[in-house]
Scaffold this active site. Structure first.
Site, PDB file in Angstrom:
ATOM      1  N   SER A 119      67.303  15.316  72.380  1.00 36.50           N
ATOM      2  CA  SER A 119      66.300  14.355  71.786  1.00 36.50           C
ATOM      3  C   SER A 119      66.635  13.374  71.162  1.00 36.50           C
ATOM      4  O   SER A 119      67.334  13.618  70.135  1.00 36.50           O
ATOM      5  CB  SER A 119      65.367  15.303  71.280  1.00 36.50           C
ATOM      6  OG  SER A 119      64.142  14.691  70.829  1.00 36.50           O
ATOM      7  N   LYS A 150      67.802  22.725  70.468  1.00 38.73           N
ATOM      8  CA  LYS A 150      67.466  21.272  70.412  1.00 38.73           C
ATOM      9  C   LYS A 150      68.768  20.741  69.689  1.00 38.73           C
ATOM     10  O   LYS A 150      69.130  21.203  68.911  1.00 38.73           O
ATOM     11  CB  LYS A 150      66.379  21.039  69.710  1.00 38.73           C
ATOM     12  CG  LYS A 150      65.996  19.590  69.265  1.00 38.73           C
ATOM     13  CD  LYS A 150      64.759  19.317  68.703  1.00 38.73           C
ATOM     14  CE  LYS A 150      64.576  19.632  67.336  1.00 38.73           C
ATOM     15  NZ  LYS A 150      63.361  19.454  66.638  1.00 38.73           N
ATOM     16  N   SER A 174      57.817   2.854  69.336  1.00 33.66           N
ATOM     17  CA  SER A 174      56.573   1.937  68.977  1.00 33.66           C
ATOM     18  C   SER A 174      56.739   1.354  67.507  1.00 33.66           C
ATOM     19  O   SER A 174      55.935   0.407  67.140  1.00 33.66           O
ATOM     20  CB  SER A 174      55.384   2.747  69.147  1.00 33.66           C
ATOM     21  OG  SER A 174      55.152   3.942  68.260  1.00 33.66           O
ATOM     22  N   HIS A 232      54.482   3.393  75.734  1.00 34.71           N
ATOM     23  CA  HIS A 232      54.417   2.166  75.204  1.00 34.71           C
ATOM     24  C   HIS A 232      54.708   0.875  76.349  1.00 34.71           C
ATOM     25  O   HIS A 232      54.930  -0.007  75.609  1.00 34.71           O
ATOM     26  CB  HIS A 232      55.102   1.872  73.929  1.00 34.71           C
ATOM     27  CG  HIS A 232      54.284   2.584  72.711  1.00 34.71           C
ATOM     28  ND1 HIS A 232      53.313   2.149  72.214  1.00 34.71           N
ATOM     29  CD2 HIS A 232      54.423   3.923  72.451  1.00 34.71           C
ATOM     30  CE1 HIS A 232      52.615   3.035  71.250  1.00 34.71           C
ATOM     31  NE2 HIS A 232      53.528   4.020  71.358  1.00 34.71           N
ATOM     32  N   THR A 292      50.482   7.026  79.167  1.00 31.85           N
ATOM     33  CA  THR A 292      49.326   7.211  78.774  1.00 31.85           C
ATOM     34  C   THR A 292      48.261   6.352  79.493  1.00 31.85           C
ATOM     35  O   THR A 292      48.512   5.112  80.026  1.00 31.85           O
ATOM     36  CB  THR A 292      49.168   6.933  77.385  1.00 31.85           C
ATOM     37  OG1 THR A 292      47.735   7.174  76.796  1.00 31.85           O
ATOM     38  CG2 THR A 292      49.382   5.554  76.892  1.00 31.85           C
ATOM     39  N   LYS A 337      46.425   3.183  76.223  1.00 35.90           N
ATOM     40  CA  LYS A 337      46.780   2.242  75.507  1.00 35.90           C
ATOM     41  C   LYS A 337      46.781   0.754  76.417  1.00 35.90           C
ATOM     42  O   LYS A 337      45.536   0.197  76.384  1.00 35.90           O
ATOM     43  CB  LYS A 337      48.309   2.218  75.042  1.00 35.90           C
ATOM     44  CG  LYS A 337      48.105   3.331  74.159  1.00 35.90           C
ATOM     45  CD  LYS A 337      49.805   3.521  73.342  1.00 35.90           C
ATOM     46  CE  LYS A 337      49.870   4.768  72.544  1.00 35.90           C
ATOM     47  NZ  LYS A 337      49.125   4.934  71.483  1.00 35.90           N
ATOM     48  N   THR A 350      41.939  23.716  80.373  1.00 43.99           N
ATOM     49  CA  THR A 350      41.253  22.629  79.390  1.00 43.99           C
ATOM     50  C   THR A 350      40.263  22.020  80.462  1.00 43.99           C
ATOM     51  O   THR A 350      40.668  21.862  81.745  1.00 43.99           O
ATOM     52  CB  THR A 350      42.023  21.699  78.756  1.00 43.99           C
ATOM     53  OG1 THR A 350      41.051  21.062  77.977  1.00 43.99           O
ATOM     54  CG2 THR A 350      43.107  20.784  79.627  1.00 43.99           C
ATOM     55  N   THR A 359      56.706   8.169  59.148  1.00 45.12           N
ATOM     56  CA  THR A 359      56.590   7.574  60.140  1.00 45.12           C
ATOM     57  C   THR A 359      57.728   6.724  60.359  1.00 45.12           C
ATOM     58  O   THR A 359      58.539   6.524  61.440  1.00 45.12           O
ATOM     59  CB  THR A 359      55.444   6.796  60.584  1.00 45.12           C
ATOM     60  OG1 THR A 359      54.512   7.413  60.442  1.00 45.12           O
ATOM     61  CG2 THR A 359      55.514   6.193  62.172  1.00 45.12           C
TER      62      THR A 359
HETATM   63  C1  LIG Z   1      55.507   7.448  72.283  1.00 45.25           C
HETATM   64  C2  LIG Z   1      54.168   8.125  72.550  1.00 45.25           C
HETATM   65  N1  LIG Z   1      54.019   9.255  73.268  1.00 45.25           N
HETATM   66  C3  LIG Z   1      52.910   9.977  73.506  1.00 45.25           C
HETATM   67  C4  LIG Z   1      51.658   9.499  72.855  1.00 45.25           C
HETATM   68  C5  LIG Z   1      50.444  10.252  73.090  1.00 45.25           C
HETATM   69  O1  LIG Z   1      49.717   9.524  74.099  1.00 45.25           O
HETATM   70  P1  LIG Z   1      48.147   9.742  73.963  1.00 45.25           P
HETATM   71  O2  LIG Z   1      47.555   8.760  72.975  1.00 45.25           O
HETATM   72  O3  LIG Z   1      47.840   9.493  75.553  1.00 45.25           O
HETATM   73  O4  LIG Z   1      48.010  11.298  73.771  1.00 45.25           O
HETATM   74  C6  LIG Z   1      51.737   8.428  72.075  1.00 45.25           C
HETATM   75  C7  LIG Z   1      50.339   8.105  71.271  1.00 45.25           C
HETATM   76  O5  LIG Z   1      50.318   7.108  70.620  1.00 45.25           O
HETATM   77  C8  LIG Z   1      52.911   7.760  71.629  1.00 45.25           C
HETATM   78  O6  LIG Z   1      53.122   6.787  70.846  1.00 45.25           O
END
Ligand SMILES: Cc1ncc(COP(=O)(O)O)c(C=O)c1O
Length: 363
Positions: free
Chosen positions: A65, A84, A117, A145, A179, A182, A211, A297
Site C-alpha cells: 500500500s 500489509k 488529493s 480524484h 466516486t 466529486k 445496505t 492529513t
Molecule cells: C482518494 C479517495 N478515495 C476514496 C474516497 C471516498 O469517496 P466517497 O466520497 O465517494 O466516499 C475519497 C473521498 O474523499 C478519496 O479522497
C-alpha cells in the site's frame, strides 16, 4: 423522482435493484474498458468492501500500500486482516524491494491512487503495472480524484496515459475504483473490473450486500453526468486551463505553491494555526473558501491550503484569489517560496511526484 419515488426500497438483492442501477454499472464498465462494474453507497464503502473481501478470500495475501493512500483503503486493508507492507509514496524501487522479498507463490495486491488529493501527485501507474506483472500481483487503483476530469472520456489518469500512448493501459490495472460524488457531482462509489472479480465482490462483500441501494433519482443523475462527461471535453479543458493559470499567477506573486502535475494547487503554510487563520481570513475578509489541511492529513510542518480550480473559476476569479492571498500572506507574515528556500526548504523538491507525470493544461 416522480417515476420511482425517493428511495430504492431495499438492498440490491432484495427489492432495491432497478434498471437504472444496471444501466449505470454498464456505463461505468464501458467507461473504464472493463467487463463489469458494481455500485456502492460511496467510494469509501467500495474501497473498504473490495479490499477487505479480496484479501480475506486469498489465504496468505500480502497487500502493498502506498504510504499516502486514502483512509478508505487503509480501513479495507485493516478489515481484511491480511499482512500489509507500506511503500514510500510513489517509490517504485521501494515497492519492488518489498515485492521481491516474498516468494512468487504468495498472493499479492498493490493498492494505490492516480491523483493524491492532499499533494496533487500522480501515481506511477505504468511502472506499478509492470511490477505487478513481474511479481504476479493484483493491482487496485483509486481514481476518485481523476474520474470525470482526465482522459478523453473522463475515465481518469489511466485513460489519459492510454490516449497518449495510443494503446490500452486500462487492461494493465485489475480493479479501478471511483466516486460519483466529486467531478460527477452526485453521490455513490463503484469498482470496475473483470466479470469474475465483480461477481466475487457482489457475492461476498457485506458492504455491498447488507445496505439499501442508492436512490433511483440519484442513480439517474449520476448516469446522466457520467454519460455527459464521456462526450464533453469542455469542462476538462477549462479545469486544466484554470489550474495552469492559477499556478502561474500564484508563482508570479511568490506564493509557495507545491508543484505537481495535477489539478490540485497546494499552497504551503507550514503551521497549523496559521493555516487555519489563513483559511478563515480568506473567507471572512475576502469571501473566498479555501480549505486548510492540517496534521494528521499532512505531516506536521507541511500544513497547507488546498485550492482546486474548477471549470467555473474564470480568469477574473483567479486574479481575485491572487490579490486575496497576497493580502493574507502580508497580514499573517507567511513565508513566500523564496523565504522557504532561504530556510533550506525547497518547496518544489518536497514530494515524489512519480515518473508518469501528466502536465496540466494537456487538453
Ligand atoms: C482518494 C479517495 N478515495 C476514496 C474516497 C471516498 O469517496 P466517497 O466520497 O465517494 O466516499 C475519497 C473521498 O474523499 C478519496 O479522497
Amino acid at each position: 423522482l416522480d417515476q420511482y419515488g425517493a428511495g430504492a426500497g431495499g438492498t440490491r438483492n432484495i427489492a432495491g435493484n432497478g434498471q437504472l442501477h444496471l444501466q449505470l454499472e454498464e456505463s461505468l464498465a464501458d467507461l473504464h474498458g472493463k467487463e463489469n462494474a458494481l455500485l456502492f453507497s460511496s467510494c469509501f464503502v467500495a474501497n473498504d468492501a473490495t479490499l477487505s473481501t479480496i484479501a480475506s478470500k486469498l489465504p496468505g495475501c500480502v497487500i502493498f500500500s502506498d504510504s499516502l493512500n486514502h483512509a478508505s483503503m487503509i480501513q479495507g486493508i485493516r478489515h481484511s486482516h491480511a499482512k500489509k507492507q507500506i511503500f514510500r509514496h510513489n517509490d517504485v524501487a521501494h515497492l519492488e524491494s518489498l515485492l521481491a522479498s516474498y516468494p512468487s507463490t504468495t498472493p499479492k495486491l498493490i493498492a494505490f491512487e492516480s491523483v493524491y488529493s492532499m499533494c496533487g501527485s500522480i501515481g506511477p501507474m505504468r511502472e506499478i503495472a509492470a511490477l505487478a506483472k513481474k511479481y504476479g500481483a493484483i493491482t487496485f487503483l483509486d481514481e476518485v480524484h481523476a474520474v470525470g476530469m482526465y482522459g478523453s472520456r473522463g475515465a481518469g489518469v489511466l485513460e489519459l496515459l492510454a490516449d497518449r500512448e495510443r494503446r490500452s493501459l486500462l487492461d494493465d490495472i485489475d480493479i479501478i475504483t471511483g466516486t460519483l460524488g466529486k467531478a460527477y457531482g452526485v453521490v455513490g462509489g463503484y469498482i470496475a473490473a473483470s466479470r469474475n472479480l465483480v461477481d466475487m465482490i457482489r457475492s461476498y462483500a457485506p458492504g455491498f450486500i447488507f445496505t439499501t441501494a442508492l436512490p433511483p433519482a440519484v442513480v439517474a443523475g449520476a448516469l446522466t453526468s457520467v454519460e455527459y462527461l464521456k462526450r464533453s471535453n469542455v469542462e476538462r479543458g477549462l479545469q486544466q486551463l484554470h489550474t495552469r493559470m492559477t499556478k502561474e499567477r500564484l508563482r508570479e506573486l511568490n506564493i509557495p505553491v507545491i508543484p505537481n502535475p495535477s489539478h490540485i494547487v497546494p499552497v504551503l503554510v507550514g503551521d497549523a494555526e496559521k493555516a487555519k487563520w489563513a483559511s478563515d481570513t480568506l473567507l471572512r475578509k475576502h469571501g473566498i473558501y479555501v480549505q486548510s489541511i492540517n496534521y494528521p492529513t499532512v505531516p506536521k510542518g507541511e500544513e497547507r491550503l488546498r485550492i482546486t480550480p474548477t471549470p467555473a473559476h474564470t480568469p477574473d476569479l483567479i486574479e481575485e484569489l491572487g490579490d486575496a492571498l497576497t493580502s493574507v500572506w502580508r497580514e499573517g507574515e507567511l513565508w513566500s517560496e523564496k523565504q522557504w528556500l532561504e530556510q533550506g526548504f525547497d518547496v518544489s523538491m518536497k514530494l515524489n511526484m512519480g515518473k508518469d507525470v501528466v502536465p496540466v493544461a494537456s487538453f
